[in-house]
Design a protein around this motif. Structure first.
Motif, PDB file in Angstrom:
ATOM      1  N   ARG A 150       0.830  -1.205   0.000  1.00 16.09           N
ATOM      2  CA  ARG A 150       0.000   0.000   0.000  1.00 16.09           C
ATOM      3  C   ARG A 150       0.862   1.252   0.000  1.00 16.09           C
ATOM      4  O   ARG A 150       0.665   2.176  -0.793  1.00 16.09           O
ATOM      5  N   SER A 151       1.870   1.279   0.879  1.00 14.15           N
ATOM      6  CA  SER A 151       2.612   2.526   0.988  1.00 14.15           C
ATOM      7  C   SER A 151       3.440   2.778  -0.287  1.00 14.15           C
ATOM      8  O   SER A 151       3.531   3.911  -0.747  1.00 14.15           O
ATOM      9  N   ILE A 152       3.963   1.700  -0.886  1.00 10.68           N
ATOM     10  CA  ILE A 152       4.702   1.894  -2.139  1.00 10.68           C
ATOM     11  C   ILE A 152       3.773   2.435  -3.229  1.00 10.68           C
ATOM     12  O   ILE A 152       4.059   3.424  -3.896  1.00 10.68           O
ATOM     13  N   LEU A 153       2.609   1.771  -3.368  1.00 11.51           N
ATOM     14  CA  LEU A 153       1.725   2.125  -4.477  1.00 11.51           C
ATOM     15  C   LEU A 153       1.083   3.494  -4.291  1.00 11.51           C
ATOM     16  O   LEU A 153       0.905   4.241  -5.259  1.00 11.51           O
ATOM     17  N   GLU A 154       0.744   3.823  -3.052  1.00  7.57           N
ATOM     18  CA  GLU A 154       0.119   5.131  -2.835  1.00  7.57           C
ATOM     19  C   GLU A 154       1.099   6.250  -3.166  1.00  7.57           C
ATOM     20  O   GLU A 154       0.703   7.291  -3.695  1.00  7.57           O
ATOM     21  N   ASP A 155       2.374   6.021  -2.890  1.00  9.63           N
ATOM     22  CA  ASP A 155       3.385   7.017  -3.271  1.00  9.63           C
ATOM     23  C   ASP A 155       3.405   7.224  -4.777  1.00  9.63           C
ATOM     24  O   ASP A 155       3.738   8.297  -5.263  1.00  9.63           O
ATOM     25  N   GLU A 156       3.068   6.155  -5.503  1.00  9.70           N
ATOM     26  CA  GLU A 156       3.098   6.242  -6.964  1.00  9.70           C
ATOM     27  C   GLU A 156       1.763   6.706  -7.538  1.00  9.70           C
ATOM     28  O   GLU A 156       1.556   6.660  -8.741  1.00  9.70           O
ATOM     29  N   GLY A 157       0.842   7.073  -6.678  1.00 10.14           N
ATOM     30  CA  GLY A 157      -0.428   7.618  -7.152  1.00 10.14           C
ATOM     31  C   GLY A 157      -1.517   6.586  -7.400  1.00 10.14           C
ATOM     32  O   GLY A 157      -2.559   6.898  -7.976  1.00 10.14           O
ATOM     33  N   PHE A 158      -1.311   5.354  -6.987  1.00  8.45           N
ATOM     34  CA  PHE A 158      -2.377   4.351  -7.114  1.00  8.45           C
ATOM     35  C   PHE A 158      -3.325   4.444  -5.923  1.00  8.45           C
ATOM     36  O   PHE A 158      -2.947   4.936  -4.858  1.00  8.45           O
ATOM     37  N   VAL A 159      -4.539   3.979  -6.115  1.00  7.08           N
ATOM     38  CA  VAL A 159      -5.471   3.869  -4.996  1.00  7.08           C
ATOM     39  C   VAL A 159      -5.543   2.390  -4.622  1.00  7.08           C
ATOM     40  O   VAL A 159      -5.728   1.540  -5.491  1.00  7.08           O
ATOM     41  N   VAL A 160      -5.365   2.092  -3.329  1.00  5.46           N
ATOM     42  CA  VAL A 160      -5.233   0.696  -2.932  1.00  5.46           C
ATOM     43  C   VAL A 160      -6.378   0.258  -2.008  1.00  5.46           C
ATOM     44  O   VAL A 160      -6.731   0.971  -1.076  1.00  5.46           O
ATOM     45  N   ILE A 161      -6.960  -0.882  -2.323  1.00  4.12           N
ATOM     46  CA  ILE A 161      -7.886  -1.507  -1.371  1.00  4.12           C
ATOM     47  C   ILE A 161      -7.330  -2.888  -1.039  1.00  4.12           C
ATOM     48  O   ILE A 161      -6.562  -3.451  -1.814  1.00  4.12           O
ATOM     49  N   GLU A 162      -7.732  -3.399   0.129  1.00  8.07           N
ATOM     50  CA  GLU A 162      -7.101  -4.630   0.603  1.00  8.07           C
ATOM     51  C   GLU A 162      -8.119  -5.705   0.933  1.00  8.07           C
ATOM     52  O   GLU A 162      -9.258  -5.416   1.274  1.00  8.07           O
ATOM     53  N   ALA A 163      -7.674  -6.944   0.848  1.00  7.36           N
ATOM     54  CA  ALA A 163      -8.465  -8.063   1.340  1.00  7.36           C
ATOM     55  C   ALA A 163      -7.507  -9.035   2.005  1.00  7.36           C
ATOM     56  O   ALA A 163      -6.413  -9.275   1.504  1.00  7.36           O
ATOM     57  N   SER A 164      -7.924  -9.586   3.150  1.00 12.08           N
ATOM     58  CA  SER A 164      -6.997 -10.419   3.911  1.00 12.08           C
ATOM     59  C   SER A 164      -7.194 -11.902   3.636  1.00 12.08           C
ATOM     60  O   SER A 164      -6.490 -12.733   4.162  1.00 12.08           O
ATOM     61  N   ASN A 165      -8.203 -12.238   2.811  1.00 13.48           N
ATOM     62  CA  ASN A 165      -8.346 -13.639   2.413  1.00 13.48           C
ATOM     63  C   ASN A 165      -9.073 -13.717   1.073  1.00 13.48           C
ATOM     64  O   ASN A 165      -9.547 -12.706   0.546  1.00 13.48           O
ATOM     65  N   GLY A 166      -9.131 -14.937   0.536  1.00 17.99           N
ATOM     66  CA  GLY A 166      -9.662 -15.126  -0.806  1.00 17.99           C
ATOM     67  C   GLY A 166     -11.129 -14.737  -0.949  1.00 17.99           C
ATOM     68  O   GLY A 166     -11.509 -14.078  -1.915  1.00 17.99           O
ATOM     69  N   GLN A 167     -11.939 -15.140   0.023  1.00 21.27           N
ATOM     70  CA  GLN A 167     -13.379 -14.833  -0.063  1.00 21.27           C
ATOM     71  C   GLN A 167     -13.594 -13.328  -0.131  1.00 21.27           C
ATOM     72  O   GLN A 167     -14.355 -12.817  -0.941  1.00 21.27           O
ATOM     73  N   GLU A 168     -12.899 -12.645   0.786  1.00 19.05           N
ATOM     74  CA  GLU A 168     -13.003 -11.197   0.852  1.00 19.05           C
ATOM     75  C   GLU A 168     -12.501 -10.579  -0.467  1.00 19.05           C
ATOM     76  O   GLU A 168     -13.095  -9.629  -0.981  1.00 19.05           O
ATOM     77  N   GLY A 169     -11.452 -11.176  -1.013  1.00 19.43           N
ATOM     78  CA  GLY A 169     -10.902 -10.695  -2.276  1.00 19.43           C
ATOM     79  C   GLY A 169     -11.945 -10.752  -3.383  1.00 19.43           C
ATOM     80  O   GLY A 169     -12.132  -9.789  -4.125  1.00 19.43           O
ATOM     81  N   LEU A 170     -12.654 -11.884  -3.469  1.00 17.67           N
ATOM     82  CA  LEU A 170     -13.669 -12.028  -4.514  1.00 17.67           C
ATOM     83  C   LEU A 170     -14.790 -11.014  -4.311  1.00 17.67           C
ATOM     84  O   LEU A 170     -15.335 -10.456  -5.260  1.00 17.67           O
TER      85      LEU A 170
END
Ligand code: ATP
Ligand code: MG
Length: 466
Positions: free
Chosen positions: A29-49
């Motif tokens: 997240r911190s790397i990508l946000e520095d590059e101007g991306f917007v990041v969302i997260e999921a901590s497992n597969g179900q949540e990811g889907l």
């Protein structure tokens, strides 16, 4: 943190990171946000889907090795939800075997952990530009993804669209009937997108295309070891459609056993995976479609009456195009301009005579046939005005008939060639759609089998693999 989506303009650089380790997610997240991306997260597969269907990210960084649902299964699920979404696999101790599997399932690229910042950024930028390109092509073709508008000005369609507005926001099951190519799937998608579930998944299942032995595992998924070859847990369509809409297409072609299982899910809102004994609760809205007459199916004992009543809470019948000819001119104009854009001829129009012939034709293949004819004409025309002479004779010969005989004689050679080109393309495509099954194709195009054979011979059409 939940991200608010409704009403917000979606950024085009939204990245979903699926990884069970909070520290990995945090550092990405911190790397990508520095590059101007917007990041969302999921901590497992179900949540990811769930995030994929709810937030529609532009790319996914997916950890391959997670407890519960492993990355390969998540990848498979993502591809079912959105085949074009670029998924980048991250792996610490990847084996060749998993990499091959992931590549076959359509993974976009691989990154090894620990991640190199430069590589990560490069791969993501490439993935996003590929995504943007695909979306643009899709939009031009007016297919899939962002769906096309349901065209209709005839009284029957206008009334139907009015009803859609009323029914869509409810949870009621919908059954759509109508001949092939009348727009059943498009209507199902419109119902989904005008419902409160529009931000969630629309999952289509073609009940006729899945072999009987696999349909249960397709619909309900299976646990690891449920049967030979079930090496890991698989999510079913009901899982994938959770909170969204499940489109059961060709419902008239399901076995009685599967019908019983579907009925049970609809009534109890729970199901079990094949080989599992846990009840899984789902919230899905079902829209079903068929070109068969289910009442006859019921009389013959091929379709369960209780399932019919369950699905038929709100019926929509799409009449064949020949019973709503008022819709044809607008469709012609729209499709011709869409295909004109694609083939670099933006200003195409029909002459009044050509339009009249097209309106009078019976359209046995309904809107799909009309759409294909518009595409062929957009391809073959060398002029901006498509006149009667260019319209295939199979169309002009029918209808009123007399009109045009004189006109078409003028351009006979051109016209013959044009017609041949059209027919070759038309039949090849219909055959392809029907897996080169002659009976099915002749049904689909409204020709006798023997006539179809003759046409194929005359036009030199042969099965590509033979
Ligand atoms: N009213 C409409 N407005 C715009 N496009 C339409 C309309 N009806 C159908 N189409 C287009 O025609 C094609 C066939 O539609 P669709 O796949 O929804 O038909 P269907 O009834 O599901 O056919 P089948 O029974 O063969 O599965 C699609 O390209 C669809 O976008
Ligand atoms: Mg369909």
């Amino acid at each position: 943190m939940e991200r608010e989506v409704a009403g917000e303009k979606r950024p085009s650089n939204l990245i979903l990171v699926v990884d069970d380790e909070p520290r990995v997610r945090e550092s990405i997240r911190s790397i990508l946000e520095d590059e101007g991306f917007v990041v969302i997260e999921a901590s497992n597969g179900q949540e990811g889907l769930k995030r994929v269907s709810a937030d529609k990210p532009d790319s996914v960084l997916l950890d391959i090795w997670m407890p519960d649902l492993d990355g390969i299964e998540v990848l498979r699920g993502i591809k079912q939800l959105d085949a074009d979404l670029p998924v980048i696999i991250m792996s610490g101790h990847g084996t060749i075997e998993t990499a091959v599997k992931a590549a076959k399932l359509g993974a976009y690229d691989f990154l090894e952990k620990p991640l190199s910042i430069d590589k990560l950024e490069l791969v993501l930028r490439n993935a996003l530009s590929q995504r943007a390109l695909l979306e643009k092509n899709r939009a031009l073709k007016g297919e899939g993804g962002r769906e096309s508008e349901f065209i209709g000005v005839s009284p029957v369609i206008t009334a139907m669209l009015e009803q859609v507005r009323i029914v869509a926001p409810t949870q009621a099951s919908v059954l759509i009937t109508g001949e092939n190519g009348t727009g059943k799937e498009l209507l199902a998608r419109s119902i989904h997108s005008s419902s409160r579930r529009s931000g969630e998944a629309f999952v289509a299942v073609n009940c006729a295309a899945i072999p009987e032995t696999l349909i249960e595992s397709e619909l309900f998924g299976h646990e690891r070891g449920a049967f030979t070859g079930a090496s890991s847990r698989k999510m079913g369509k009901f899982d994938l459609a959770h909170c969204g809409t499940l489109f059961l297409d060709e419902i008239g072609d399901m076995s009685l056993a599967t019908q019983a299982k579907i009925l049970r899910v609809l009534e109890e809102k729970t199901f079990q995976r094949v080989g599992g004994n846990r009840d899984i609760t789902v919230d899905v809205r079902v829209v079903a479609a068929t070109n068969k007459d289910l009442k006859t199916g019921i009389e013959r004992g091929e379709f369960r009456e209780d399932l019919f009543f369950r699905l038929n809470v709100f019926p929509f019948h799409l009449p064949p195009l020949r019973e709503r000819r008022e819709d044809i001119p607008k469709m012609l104009t729209r499709f011709l301009s869409e295909y004109g854009q694609i083939y670099g001829k933006p200003d195409l129009v029909f002459s009044p005579e050509a339009e009249r012939a097209l309106v009078e034709y019976a359209w046995p293949g309904n809107v799909r046939e009309l759409r294909n004819v518009a595409e062929r004409l957009a391809i073959i025309t060398a002029r901006e005005v498509i006149d009667l002479g260019m319209v295939p004779s199979s169309i002009t010969d029918e209808g009123s008939g007399q009109a045009g005989a004189a006109d078409s004689a003028v351009e006979e050679t051109d016209y013959r060639k044009a017609r041949e080109m059209f027919e070759r393309g038309f039949f090849t495509r219909r055959l392809d759609e029907n897996e080169w099954n002659i009976s099915r194709t002749s049904d689909a195009v409204g020709l006798e089998r023997s006539n179809l054979h003759r046409k194929m011979k005359q036009l030199g059409i042969r099965h590509p693999e033979k």
